[in-house]
Structures are given as C-alpha cells and as structure tokens.
Design an enzyme around this catalytic site. Structure first.
Site, PDB file in Angstrom:
ATOM      1  N   LYS A  28       0.831  -1.211   0.000  1.00  0.00           N
ATOM      2  CA  LYS A  28       0.000   0.000   0.000  1.00  0.00           C
ATOM      3  C   LYS A  28       0.864   1.259   0.000  1.00  0.00           C
ATOM      4  CE  LYS A  28      -2.936   0.603   3.552  1.00  0.00           C
ATOM      5  NZ  LYS A  28      -2.678   1.873   4.261  1.00  0.00           N
ATOM      6  N   SER A  29       1.899   1.285   0.845  1.00  0.00           N
ATOM      7  CA  SER A  29       2.750   2.481   0.921  1.00  0.00           C
ATOM      8  C   SER A  29       3.413   2.759  -0.423  1.00  0.00           C
ATOM      9  CB  SER A  29       3.848   2.277   1.973  1.00  0.00           C
ATOM     10  OG  SER A  29       3.271   2.162   3.245  1.00  0.00           O
ATOM     11  N   ARG A  33       2.830   5.942  -3.299  1.00  0.00           N
ATOM     12  CA  ARG A  33       3.999   6.734  -3.728  1.00  0.00           C
ATOM     13  C   ARG A  33       4.249   6.605  -5.222  1.00  0.00           C
ATOM     14  NH1 ARG A  33       4.211   5.622   1.551  1.00  0.00           N
ATOM     15  NH2 ARG A  33       5.543   6.791   2.996  1.00  0.00           N
ATOM     16  N   ARG A 129      -8.914  12.226  12.358  1.00  0.00           N
ATOM     17  CA  ARG A 129      -7.472  12.050  12.619  1.00  0.00           C
ATOM     18  C   ARG A 129      -6.718  13.384  12.560  1.00  0.00           C
ATOM     19  NH1 ARG A 129      -5.419   7.011   9.181  1.00  0.00           N
ATOM     20  NH2 ARG A 129      -3.627   7.282  10.551  1.00  0.00           N
ATOM     21  N   GLN A 176       4.561   9.200   7.203  1.00  0.00           N
ATOM     22  CA  GLN A 176       3.666  10.083   6.452  1.00  0.00           C
ATOM     23  C   GLN A 176       4.114  11.531   6.587  1.00  0.00           C
ATOM     24  OE1 GLN A 176      -0.216   9.159   7.997  1.00  0.00           O
ATOM     25  NE2 GLN A 176      -0.271   7.142   7.021  1.00  0.00           N
ATOM     26  N   ASP A 327       1.854  -1.133  11.973  1.00  0.00           N
ATOM     27  CA  ASP A 327       0.527  -1.563  11.519  1.00  0.00           C
ATOM     28  C   ASP A 327       0.213  -3.006  11.912  1.00  0.00           C
ATOM     29  OD1 ASP A 327      -0.054   0.883  10.364  1.00  0.00           O
ATOM     30  OD2 ASP A 327       0.818   0.329   8.441  1.00  0.00           O
ATOM     31  N   LYS A 354      -4.363   5.947  14.637  1.00  0.00           N
ATOM     32  CA  LYS A 354      -4.456   5.318  13.313  1.00  0.00           C
ATOM     33  C   LYS A 354      -5.914   5.392  12.824  1.00  0.00           C
ATOM     34  CE  LYS A 354      -0.177   4.248  12.969  1.00  0.00           C
ATOM     35  NZ  LYS A 354       0.655   4.861  11.946  1.00  0.00           N
ATOM     36  N   ARG A 358      -6.206   1.946  17.924  1.00  0.00           N
ATOM     37  CA  ARG A 358      -6.039   0.490  17.753  1.00  0.00           C
ATOM     38  C   ARG A 358      -5.810  -0.238  19.080  1.00  0.00           C
ATOM     39  NH1 ARG A 358      -2.938   0.411  11.863  1.00  0.00           N
ATOM     40  NH2 ARG A 358      -4.887   0.370  10.701  1.00  0.00           N
ATOM     41  N   ARG A 403      -7.542  -3.129   9.518  1.00  0.00           N
ATOM     42  CA  ARG A 403      -6.661  -4.069  10.224  1.00  0.00           C
ATOM     43  C   ARG A 403      -7.322  -4.621  11.495  1.00  0.00           C
ATOM     44  NH1 ARG A 403      -2.528  -3.432   6.801  1.00  0.00           N
ATOM     45  NH2 ARG A 403      -1.833  -1.321   6.364  1.00  0.00           N
TER      46      ARG A 403
HETATM   47  C1  S3P Z   1       2.505   4.813   6.195  1.00  0.00           C
HETATM   48  C2  S3P Z   1       3.022   5.213   7.405  1.00  0.00           C
HETATM   49  C3  S3P Z   1       2.495   4.767   8.693  1.00  0.00           C
HETATM   50  C4  S3P Z   1       1.570   3.564   8.559  1.00  0.00           C
HETATM   51  C5  S3P Z   1       0.626   3.702   7.409  1.00  0.00           C
HETATM   52  C6  S3P Z   1       1.392   3.853   6.110  1.00  0.00           C
HETATM   53  C7  S3P Z   1       3.128   5.309   4.963  1.00  0.00           C
HETATM   54  O1  S3P Z   1       1.738   5.820   9.270  1.00  0.00           O
HETATM   55  O2  S3P Z   1       0.857   3.348   9.750  1.00  0.00           O
HETATM   56  O3  S3P Z   1      -0.230   2.574   7.313  1.00  0.00           O
HETATM   57  O4  S3P Z   1       2.874   4.729   3.875  1.00  0.00           O
HETATM   58  O5  S3P Z   1       3.897   6.285   5.027  1.00  0.00           O
HETATM   59  P1  S3P Z   1       2.418   6.982  10.171  1.00  0.00           P
HETATM   60  O6  S3P Z   1       3.195   7.855   9.297  1.00  0.00           O
HETATM   61  O7  S3P Z   1       1.246   7.674  10.818  1.00  0.00           O
HETATM   62  O8  S3P Z   1       3.259   6.235  11.172  1.00  0.00           O
END
Ligand code: S3P
Length: 450
Positions: A28-29, A33, A129, A176, A327, A354, A358, A403
């Site tokens: 996903k990350s 990107r 959030r 993030q 996560d 999150k 969680r 999750r």
């Molecule tokens: C992510 C960073 C994490 C993670 C999220 C994906 C990312 O969050 O929990 O699922 O892709 O940069 P945080 O930046 O809030 O730690």
C-alpha cells in the site's frame, strides 16, 4: 458504516489446517507513492502490481484531479503521465481521500509548494485524525491551511507561491509526516532537510532516488538526516510493486496459530523498516522462514513460509522496533492471545491515532472474547491463553479500521465460538481479496445478513 457503503457484518470460525500459497496484494505504501511520484515526473511511469484497494484508488483519482493522466490497464498494471514537479493543476472539486491517512498526508505535501488551493476530506475515520502534524511543517514552506477544530478534515490548503526550503525535525515517528515534507521540498528551491530520531519506512527516500532526485541520508547523533535538493526533473520509471508485508501478516499469523497449517506467502517486501513483525514472531518461537531471498526494484524481497507453531511464548517487544511493525500490532495481539505468558508492547502511542484507536479497539474486542488485556497511554499487554483455549463468541467493532476487522477474523479461526465483526467493509481499503484468499487456504470466513 463501511467507508464506501453499508456495513458488512462478518464472522469467522474454527477451521482445519490452512494450506497453500497466499498471493497477497501489492504494498500500500509503495502503491500510493508510485502514483504520486509518477504524477510529479516527466513522461510515462509504468506500474505493475499496484494495490487496487480503495485507499490507493482514491489517490489515483486525486492524481487525475491534479492533472496527471492515470490509465488502468487491468490486473494491477497502470501508467501515469506525469505533469512534472510544480506542474499540478488546481482540482475542480474537493479531494476525497476516503479512509486513507497516507493518501491525504502525502497529497498535502505534494501540493503544498504549488500555488493552488485544494480542499481535502475523507470518511468519518479520516476526518477524526490529526492533520496538524503535517500542516505545521508545511506552514514553514509558506503553505496555509484552514480546517476544523483540532486540525481535522475537511481542510483547505493554499500552496506556497514562493516556497522556501525547510529544515524540520519530525516530532513523532511518522513516515507520512516525513514524506509530506520531502514531497513539499521537491518544489522548493535549495535543500530541504528532514531529521527523524527513529527510522520509519523509507520508501519515499528510495523511490525519490529511483526517480532521479538528489537525496542523501546520513545516520548522525541527531538521527537520520535526509537532505533533498529541490526542483529536480523527476524521470519517469517502471515500478514493480512488491507484495505488502502488512497484508502478508494476516495469512502468516493465521498459519502460525491454526493447528496443522503450512502456508507459503511469496514475494513479500522485507524492507527492514517494515519487517519488525516477522522478527518478533520468530522471537516468540514461530516456525517462520524466509526462502528465495532476493532484491526487486531496490527493495529486499523473500517468500515467507509459516507453519503451525505449537510453542509460542509471550515476549516483551522492544519499543525501538515499534516503527517497523506499527501496523502489525493488532494481529500480533491475536498471536499473543494464543501464546503462553504475557506479551508486552511499549512505545506504541501512535497506535491511538491510526484509522482507529487500535489499542482501545483491540483491547475491548479481545476482552469480549475472553482474553486478558491491560493498557495505558503508550503500552498494552496481552496475557496468552495458549492454543485452543480462546472462548471467542463476541461481536467486535471494527471502527472503520481494516486491520482491526481482519485481526478479529483471524481470532475467530482459533476460538471455541465464532467471532463476529460488525463491519468488514473497510477490509477493501487495503486487502480487497482477503476473503477469497483466506477461503482458498481453508479458512471459514463468511458475510452475515445485516
Ligand atoms: C505509512 C506510514 C504509517 C503507517 C501507514 C502507512 C506510509 O503511518 O501506519 O499505514 O505509507 O507512510 P504513520 O506515518 O502515521 O506512522
């Protein structure tokens, strides 16, 4: 309510051994990107293995609204015709990021140094959030932001017309936030420096280098110092997205706790900033091996083999590992419930902000299913009952959190009574093939009539 529709109540029950190969979706990350950097590059970026979860599809839609052409060729193959750094158009309408914190925070960074005005919104989870963690550093570039009380969405950002480069120490361990500042730094002249005390996932740094940006990373006494030279011409790339370790966590953990299981999860990204869960599971006594270790597209990758592990022991998870498995704590807590002794998880305050809180979501659902959990502001402990001893039988709330929903469905697979979740709809944000994939392995997961 599900993020994009009516609630989908679901249930899972004890099942025979899980066996077979689990081909989990793309990371996903890296998928977010790929689309964003592809849109900021010049020329055509091609992507294979993109996660077609709702979170990423929302980012694809946003990139189109910013003027990039994003073409879906089917089967996770996409191409993005980028507009170049500084080339974003002002979207005609509000950008809805659905459930995705990564989507909205990265997009805010990407547009923050272009002279455009963008309003962002999301679902009830995302709109609760905190966004100040991103808009505060973006203000240093000259970006203005106006949102609801507490820095919540919906929020409007006006990008800086004459951005200045920034030096910023990230106050919370967040990839993030780091990534938002780096993406903003792309269209600021000079050098933008981001310092993080604790290493968080480094996909943005790796991918920026891959797209041809001048970026250096130095380990210092202050932490990781990342220096990006602004206004590069990003060169379009081919990106083959590795499979997501955070999604692999679910079939892997299920295989470790369902008696007799033997599951292969091929092609998993094992970037050290992401692989903390697997180290932890091995320390607990998991029969989890890495096969065929290799490098793909600049990321370490291996096939994971998880077999039923009858002698799991609770452990104290080192707090310095938290960022590399942030996560994965919900599903780890399910494995901990099947282990002997206490599993202690400290330094995990970030879990409270999150898609849901969680710690609270898991603690209340685990307790309802007969498992002892204690928790404080930045820690929690689970007292394991050992294999076969979990009563189950409760209905758990997923709180719009994919999750949490998947973790409770894994719990049901090893409980004496079925475990229900009030809404499995959010699973589609990150793991749309969770149900057929788990069924193929032999799990008993079903949807209930509302
Ligand atoms: C992510 C960073 C994490 C993670 C999220 C994906 C990312 O969050 O929990 O699922 O892709 O940069 P945080 O930046 O809030 O730690």
């Amino acid at each position: 309510m599900s993020s994009h529709g009516s609630p989908i109540p679901m249930s899972s029950r004890a099942c025979g051994p899980l066996n077979g190969t689990a081909e989990v979706p793309g990371d996903k990350s890296i998928s977010h990107r790929s689309l964003i950097l592809g849109a900021m590059a010049v020329g055509e970026t091609t992507i294979t293995g993109l996660l077609e979860g709702q979170d990423v599809l929302d980012t694809a839609k946003a990139m189109r609204a910013f003027g990039a052409e994003v073409i879906d060729h089917g089967g996770g193959s996409y191409s993005v015709h980028g507009v170049g750094v500084g080339g974003f158009a002002e979207p005609d309408n509000v950008i809805d990021c659905g459930n995705s914190g990564t989507g909205v925070r990265l997009l805010m960074g990407a547009m923050a140094t272009s002279p455009i005005c963008v309003t962002f919104t999301g679902d009830a989870s995302l709109n609760s959030r905190p966004m100040a963690r991103v808009t505060d550093p973006l203000a240093l570039f000259g970006t203005q932001a106006v949102g609801r009380a507490g820095g919540r969405l919906p929020m409007t950002l006006v990008g800086a017309a004459e951005p200045v480069p920034v030096r910023y120490t990230v106050p919370v361990p967040s990839a993030q936030v780091k990534s938002a500042v780096l993406l903003a730094g792309l269209n600021a002249p000079g050098k933008t420096v981001v310092i993080e005390a604790e290493a968080t996932r480094d996909h943005t740094e790796r991918m920026l280098a891959g797209f041809g940006a001048e970026i250096t990373v130095k380990e210092t006494d202050e932490g990781r110092v990342i220096t990006l030279t602004g206004q590069p011409e990003l060169k379009s790339q081919h990106i083959d997205v590795p499979r997501d370790p955070s999604s692999a966590a679910f079939p892997v953990c299920a295989a470790l706790i369902v008696p007799g299981s033997d599951v292969l999860v091929p092609g998993i990204g094992l970037n050290p900033t992401r692989a903390g869960l697997f180290t932890t599971l091995r320390e607990m006594g998991a029969d989890l091996t890495y096969e065929n270790e290799r490098s793909e597209g600049g990321e370490p990758v291996a096939d994971l083999r998880a077999r039923f592990s009858p002698d799991l022991q609770g452990i104290e998870v080192p707090p310095e590992r938290a960022a590399s498995m942030i996560d994965e704590y919900p599903v780890l807590s399910v494995v901990a419930a099947c282990a002997r002794g206490e599993t202690v998880m400290r330094g995990v305050k970030e879990l409270r902000v999150k898609e849901s809180d969680r710690i609270e979501a898991m603690a209340s659902g685990l307790r309802a299913n007969g498992i002892e959990v204690e928790d404080g502001p930045d820690w929690w402990t689970v007292t394991g009952l050992g294999h076969g001893n979990i009563p189950g039988g409760a209905v758990c709330q997923s709180h719009l959190d994919h999750r949490i929903a998947m973790s409770f469905l894994i719990l049901g697979m090893v409980s004496q009574q079925p475990v229900q979740v009030d809404d499995g709809g959010p699973i589609a944000t990150s793991f749309p093939i969770f149900e057929p994939l788990m069924a193929e392995l032999g799990a008993q997961v079903s949807r209930l009539a509302e």
